[in-house]
Design a protein around this motif. Structure first.
Motif, PDB file in Angstrom:
ATOM      1  N   ALA A  78       0.830  -1.200   0.000  1.00 39.72           N
ATOM      2  CA  ALA A  78       0.000   0.000   0.000  1.00 39.72           C
ATOM      3  C   ALA A  78       0.866   1.254   0.000  1.00 39.72           C
ATOM      4  O   ALA A  78       0.560   2.246  -0.678  1.00 39.72           O
ATOM      5  N   ALA A  79       1.962   1.222   0.753  1.00 40.17           N
ATOM      6  CA  ALA A  79       2.843   2.388   0.826  1.00 40.17           C
ATOM      7  C   ALA A  79       3.509   2.643  -0.522  1.00 40.17           C
ATOM      8  O   ALA A  79       3.561   3.792  -0.994  1.00 40.17           O
ATOM      9  N   ILE A  80       4.013   1.587  -1.161  1.00 40.99           N
ATOM     10  CA  ILE A  80       4.653   1.742  -2.471  1.00 40.99           C
ATOM     11  C   ILE A  80       3.655   2.287  -3.488  1.00 40.99           C
ATOM     12  O   ILE A  80       3.971   3.201  -4.270  1.00 40.99           O
ATOM     13  N   SER A  81       2.440   1.748  -3.489  1.00 37.20           N
ATOM     14  CA  SER A  81       1.410   2.221  -4.420  1.00 37.20           C
ATOM     15  C   SER A  81       1.103   3.692  -4.186  1.00 37.20           C
ATOM     16  O   SER A  81       0.913   4.463  -5.136  1.00 37.20           O
ATOM     17  N   GLU A  82       1.074   4.086  -2.917  1.00 31.96           N
ATOM     18  CA  GLU A  82       0.806   5.492  -2.584  1.00 31.96           C
ATOM     19  C   GLU A  82       1.938   6.390  -3.090  1.00 31.96           C
ATOM     20  O   GLU A  82       1.681   7.441  -3.697  1.00 31.96           O
ATOM     21  N   PHE A  83       3.186   5.973  -2.873  1.00 31.20           N
ATOM     22  CA  PHE A  83       4.323   6.783  -3.320  1.00 31.20           C
ATOM     23  C   PHE A  83       4.320   6.934  -4.840  1.00 31.20           C
ATOM     24  O   PHE A  83       4.527   8.030  -5.371  1.00 31.20           O
TER      25      PHE A  83
END
Length: 204
Positions: A78-83
């Motif tokens: 989720a964090a990678i997708s957000e970045f």
């Protein structure tokens, strides 16, 4: 008689809260004692629930471990997708993930301890780590292949090699960071700066 929505949500909200508390407790226990050293009784006590209550949510120690690892993967994805959604490049997204992880010491301690234990084929997390390294390696190799196609990857570095050494470097940085934190006389390790420096060496 129809139950109001707020009343229906009550038990589910409490159950979700208890599950989250158990996962947090498991992270701490597995990080401190390893999978084999941690007990369900201790994990339940840390979460202020009974062992029966723990087994209601997670029927076994293996199931609890799998839930902890799956939650870590979900949060990282989720964090990678957000970045990336905010316009970060793949390289910047990796550095941002390192920065995020640097604020989550218990998770890093857990991952480092379990990954070492799980080299044994008998360990319940052995298959998980094999799958994870294969999955992450494939994704990174694809990302580096795109950088190569865009003329950004060094000519003498293959995408697959870049993926492997990136995983090795970032995992090694986490270990050195943890060791430095436990020794007040050790030189501090800035994982973010070191990760950025390392990744820059792979690019033109």
């Amino acid at each position: 008689m129809t139950t109001s929505p707020s009343r229906r949500r009550g038990p589910y909200a409490k159950s979700a809260t208890t599950r989250a508390a158990l996962l947090d407790a498991a992270v701490a226990a597995f990080a401190e004692a390893g999978y084999n050293g941690a007990s369900l009784r201790d994990i339940a006590a840390r979460a202020n629930v009974t062992q029966t209550g723990l087994l209601h949510h997670f029927p076994s120690k293996v199931a609890l471990l799998e839930a902890v690892l799956d939650e870590r993967d979900r949060a990282d994805s989720a964090a990678i997708s957000e970045f990336l959604g905010e316009g970060s490049s793949v390289i910047d997204a990796l550095v941002l993930l390192v920065e995020r992880n640097q604020r989550q010491r218990p998770i890093i301690e857990l991952y480092t301890a379990l990954s070492a234990e799980a080299t044994s084929e008998e360990h319940p997390a052995h298959a998980y780590f094999r799958r994870r390294y294969a999955r992450v390696g494939d994704q990174l190799a694809a990302d580096f292949a795109k950088l190569r196609d865009d003329g950004m990857l060094r000519d003498d570095v293959s995408p697959r090699s870049a993926a492997r050494i990136t995983m090795a470097a970032l995992d090694g940085l986490q270990l050195q960071w943890l060791l430095a934190l436990s020794d007040e006389d050790a030189e501090p390790v800035d994982m973010v700066a070191e990760a950025r420096q390392f990744l820059s060496l792979l690019l033109r």
